[in-house]
Motif scaffolding. Structure first.
Motif, PDB file in Angstrom:
ATOM      1  N   LYS A  51      -3.941   7.923  -3.124  1.00 42.22           N
ATOM      2  CA  LYS A  51      -2.039   7.784  -2.643  1.00 42.22           C
ATOM      3  C   LYS A  51      -1.705   6.915  -4.282  1.00 42.22           C
ATOM      4  O   LYS A  51      -0.707   6.358  -4.068  1.00 42.22           O
ATOM      5  CB  LYS A  51      -2.668   5.571  -2.525  1.00 42.22           C
ATOM      6  CG  LYS A  51      -4.054   5.426  -1.787  1.00 42.22           C
ATOM      7  CD  LYS A  51      -4.424   4.140  -1.089  1.00 42.22           C
ATOM      8  CE  LYS A  51      -5.304   4.357   0.403  1.00 42.22           C
ATOM      9  NZ  LYS A  51      -5.105   5.441   1.116  1.00 42.22           N
ATOM     10  N   ARG A  52      -1.560   8.606  -4.679  1.00 45.96           N
ATOM     11  CA  ARG A  52      -0.069   8.399  -5.950  1.00 45.96           C
ATOM     12  C   ARG A  52       1.358   8.750  -5.363  1.00 45.96           C
ATOM     13  O   ARG A  52       2.112   8.889  -5.328  1.00 45.96           O
ATOM     14  CB  ARG A  52      -0.830   9.834  -6.442  1.00 45.96           C
ATOM     15  CG  ARG A  52      -1.387   8.774  -7.755  1.00 45.96           C
ATOM     16  CD  ARG A  52      -2.111  10.525  -9.004  1.00 45.96           C
ATOM     17  NE  ARG A  52      -1.446  10.911  -9.137  1.00 45.96           N
ATOM     18  CZ  ARG A  52      -1.446  11.490  -9.873  1.00 45.96           C
ATOM     19  NH1 ARG A  52      -1.935  12.406  -9.194  1.00 45.96           N
ATOM     20  NH2 ARG A  52      -0.112  11.542 -10.856  1.00 45.96           N
ATOM     21  N   ALA A  77      -2.963  13.134  -2.505  1.00 45.09           N
ATOM     22  CA  ALA A  77      -2.924  11.957  -1.490  1.00 45.09           C
ATOM     23  C   ALA A  77      -4.096  11.163  -1.426  1.00 45.09           C
ATOM     24  O   ALA A  77      -3.767  10.027  -0.588  1.00 45.09           O
ATOM     25  CB  ALA A  77      -3.396  12.374   0.151  1.00 45.09           C
ATOM     26  N   ARG A  78      -5.500  11.355  -1.909  1.00 49.30           N
ATOM     27  CA  ARG A  78      -6.921   9.841  -1.295  1.00 49.30           C
ATOM     28  C   ARG A  78      -6.550   8.900  -2.985  1.00 49.30           C
ATOM     29  O   ARG A  78      -6.865   8.558  -2.833  1.00 49.30           O
ATOM     30  CB  ARG A  78      -8.654  11.287  -1.661  1.00 49.30           C
ATOM     31  CG  ARG A  78      -7.992  12.152  -0.827  1.00 49.30           C
ATOM     32  CD  ARG A  78      -9.778  12.718  -0.513  1.00 49.30           C
ATOM     33  NE  ARG A  78      -9.866  13.601   0.732  1.00 49.30           N
ATOM     34  CZ  ARG A  78     -10.750  14.625   0.308  1.00 49.30           C
ATOM     35  NH1 ARG A  78     -11.063  14.435  -0.108  1.00 49.30           N
ATOM     36  NH2 ARG A  78     -10.630  14.818   1.558  1.00 49.30           N
ATOM     37  N   ARG A 130       0.820  -0.714  -0.176  1.00 44.84           N
ATOM     38  CA  ARG A 130      -0.101   0.034  -0.129  1.00 44.84           C
ATOM     39  C   ARG A 130       0.761   1.422  -0.324  1.00 44.84           C
ATOM     40  O   ARG A 130       0.758   2.337   0.614  1.00 44.84           O
ATOM     41  CB  ARG A 130      -1.089  -0.084   0.891  1.00 44.84           C
ATOM     42  CG  ARG A 130      -1.915  -1.038   0.976  1.00 44.84           C
ATOM     43  CD  ARG A 130      -2.905  -1.527   2.090  1.00 44.84           C
ATOM     44  NE  ARG A 130      -3.804  -2.736   2.468  1.00 44.84           N
ATOM     45  CZ  ARG A 130      -4.756  -2.677   3.404  1.00 44.84           C
ATOM     46  NH1 ARG A 130      -5.445  -2.032   4.114  1.00 44.84           N
ATOM     47  NH2 ARG A 130      -5.699  -3.707   3.011  1.00 44.84           N
ATOM     48  N   ARG A 131       2.328   1.178  -0.402  1.00 45.68           N
ATOM     49  CA  ARG A 131       2.387   2.330  -0.865  1.00 45.68           C
ATOM     50  C   ARG A 131       3.160   2.856  -2.396  1.00 45.68           C
ATOM     51  O   ARG A 131       2.521   1.896  -3.039  1.00 45.68           O
ATOM     52  CB  ARG A 131       4.478   1.905  -0.267  1.00 45.68           C
ATOM     53  CG  ARG A 131       4.833   1.723   0.902  1.00 45.68           C
ATOM     54  CD  ARG A 131       5.001   2.538   1.535  1.00 45.68           C
ATOM     55  NE  ARG A 131       6.057   3.546   0.998  1.00 45.68           N
ATOM     56  CZ  ARG A 131       7.628   3.467   1.151  1.00 45.68           C
ATOM     57  NH1 ARG A 131       7.917   2.800   1.987  1.00 45.68           N
ATOM     58  NH2 ARG A 131       8.148   3.972   0.627  1.00 45.68           N
ATOM     59  N   ALA A 132       3.153   3.826  -2.324  1.00 45.38           N
ATOM     60  CA  ALA A 132       3.711   4.964  -3.827  1.00 45.38           C
ATOM     61  C   ALA A 132       4.313   4.660  -4.313  1.00 45.38           C
ATOM     62  O   ALA A 132       4.900   4.917  -5.706  1.00 45.38           O
ATOM     63  CB  ALA A 132       2.572   5.606  -3.983  1.00 45.38           C
ATOM     64  N   VAL A 177      -0.977  12.121   5.626  1.00 45.49           N
ATOM     65  CA  VAL A 177      -0.206  12.007   4.821  1.00 45.49           C
ATOM     66  C   VAL A 177       0.720  12.330   5.338  1.00 45.49           C
ATOM     67  O   VAL A 177       0.996  13.482   6.354  1.00 45.49           O
ATOM     68  CB  VAL A 177       0.090  11.776   3.627  1.00 45.49           C
ATOM     69  CG1 VAL A 177       0.773  12.007   2.736  1.00 45.49           C
ATOM     70  CG2 VAL A 177      -1.412  11.465   2.781  1.00 45.49           C
ATOM     71  N   ASP A 187       3.448   9.075  -1.245  1.00 40.34           N
ATOM     72  CA  ASP A 187       3.944   8.799   0.700  1.00 40.34           C
ATOM     73  C   ASP A 187       3.363   9.643   1.338  1.00 40.34           C
ATOM     74  O   ASP A 187       3.316   9.462   2.428  1.00 40.34           O
ATOM     75  CB  ASP A 187       4.637   7.462   0.403  1.00 40.34           C
ATOM     76  CG  ASP A 187       4.907   6.231  -0.340  1.00 40.34           C
ATOM     77  OD1 ASP A 187       3.084   5.979  -0.305  1.00 40.34           O
ATOM     78  OD2 ASP A 187       5.562   5.863  -0.803  1.00 40.34           O
TER      79      ASP A 187
END
Length: 339
Positions: A122-123, A119-120, A60-62, A147, A125
């Motif tokens: 998730k592009r 942020a929403r 779940r990391r960009a 974030v 970190d």
């Protein structure tokens, strides 16, 4: 084109399961030292490298940091600080297979939308916050978005984010004292955007130094652009008592001011001393070479990216105090001409 090796290829080469390879490559517990070494050796021999998109699905990391800049693009184009700062950030990210997401926006509304969208979706970190403002609204926004972030400079509101800072006060005091020691009594400051904390803080230190010396002074605020720096220079030189020395809020404005002085037929530094504050490399190549403060924007980028990644990966990161900005005396300052 040769197909890129996969984690399955590494597992087959090492004679272990795919799950064990994942644990070893992500430095997780549960893998014997000998097995871990065999897996890493197999990955190296195959030329396997992690895929950021695949890592993002599981962690779940960009694997990306965000930098949103609200300035006129022409100002960014002329200011070498941003390119050198981004170079420092990219050095850190390239070593870790991560990327920088850069967005240049024209106004506050666009800026808020950009932070919220990145942020929403998730592009990214975390965010690198530059050009701090009075009671900066971005800090509370990013906290609400959940974030991580770091700030370049110390905010004047409470923050949970790590701070990357450099002491400019001593450097500006030394720069002002340098001009006074040369014999200048009419010194002006072309400040930057005073809505930005660093523009205001630089102006305040100049004012303190001049008042401590008992000298009159003049301050003209600008937006940090060379165009406004040049216009401010014309205004100062057209005044009834023009300054014999001008301290500019950044090096691009100082170089623009030098151009105005040359156009007017002034001899630099005999008729007018000029200084910057950013220590940009280009300042050493103009004529005469620009007196300024040592700043090293690349160092800012290295420290900011490193601190933000520590916060993201380890959950905490300390503030970073960079070496103070030191006076760099070059050829653009000299004693004032005799009346």
């Amino acid at each position: 084109m040769a197909q890129q090796p996969t984690i399955n290829d590494v597992a087959r080469a090492a004679g272990v399961s795919k799950g064990l390879v994942s644990l070893a490559l992500n430095d997780r517990a549960g893998v014997a030292p000998g097995t871990r070494a065999r897996i890493l050796e197999a990955a190296e021999e195959l030329g396997w490298h992690p895929n950021p998109s695949a890592r993002g699905l599981t962690s779940r990391r960009a694997y990306a940091l965000g930098l949103i800049v609200r300035r006129d693009p022409s100002i960014i184009e002329a200011d070498p600080f941003f390119s050198a700062f981004i170079a420092g950030v990219e050095i850190v990210l390239a070593e870790r297979g991560q990327v920088l997401v850069l967005s240049v926006v024209p106004d506050v509304e666009s800026e808020l939308k950009a932070y919220t969208r990145l942020a929403r979706d998730k592009r990214v970190d975390g965010f690198l916050i530059t050009d701090l403002l009075d009671n900066d609204h971005r800090i509370r926004l990013i906290e609400r978005l959940g974030v991580h972030a770091v700030t370049l400079g110390e905010p004047n509101i409470d923050t949970t984010f790590p701070v990357i800072s450099r002491d400019y006060d001593r450097g500006i005091a030394a720069l002002t004292e340098h001009l006074i020691a040369l014999g200048h009594t009419r010194i002006a400051h072309v400040s930057g955007d005073e809505q930005m904390l660093h523009g205001r803080l630089r102006r305040d230190q100049f004012v303190r130094s001049m008042e401590a010396a008992g000298l009159k002074y003049r301050v003209i605020p600008t937006d940090f652009s060379p165009e406004q720096g040049a216009a401010a220079t014309d205004t100062l030189l057209d005044s009834a008592e023009p300054p014999t020395a001008i301290i500019f809020g950044n090096d691009p404005m100082a170089i623009a001011g030098m151009s105005v002085a040359h156009r007017r037929g002034l001899r630099l530094p005999d008729d007018l001393s000029i200084t910057g504050l950013d220590g940009s490399q280009i300042g050493s190549y103009v004529f005469p070479a620009l007196t300024t403060l040592k700043n090293d924007p690349t160092e800012w980028g290295l420290a900011a990216a490193g601190s933000l990644l520590r916060l993201i990966e380890e959950g905490e990161a300390d503030d970073v105090a960079l070496p103070p900005a030191e006076l760099v005396v070059r050829a653009s300052t000299a004693p004032p001409a005799r009346p």
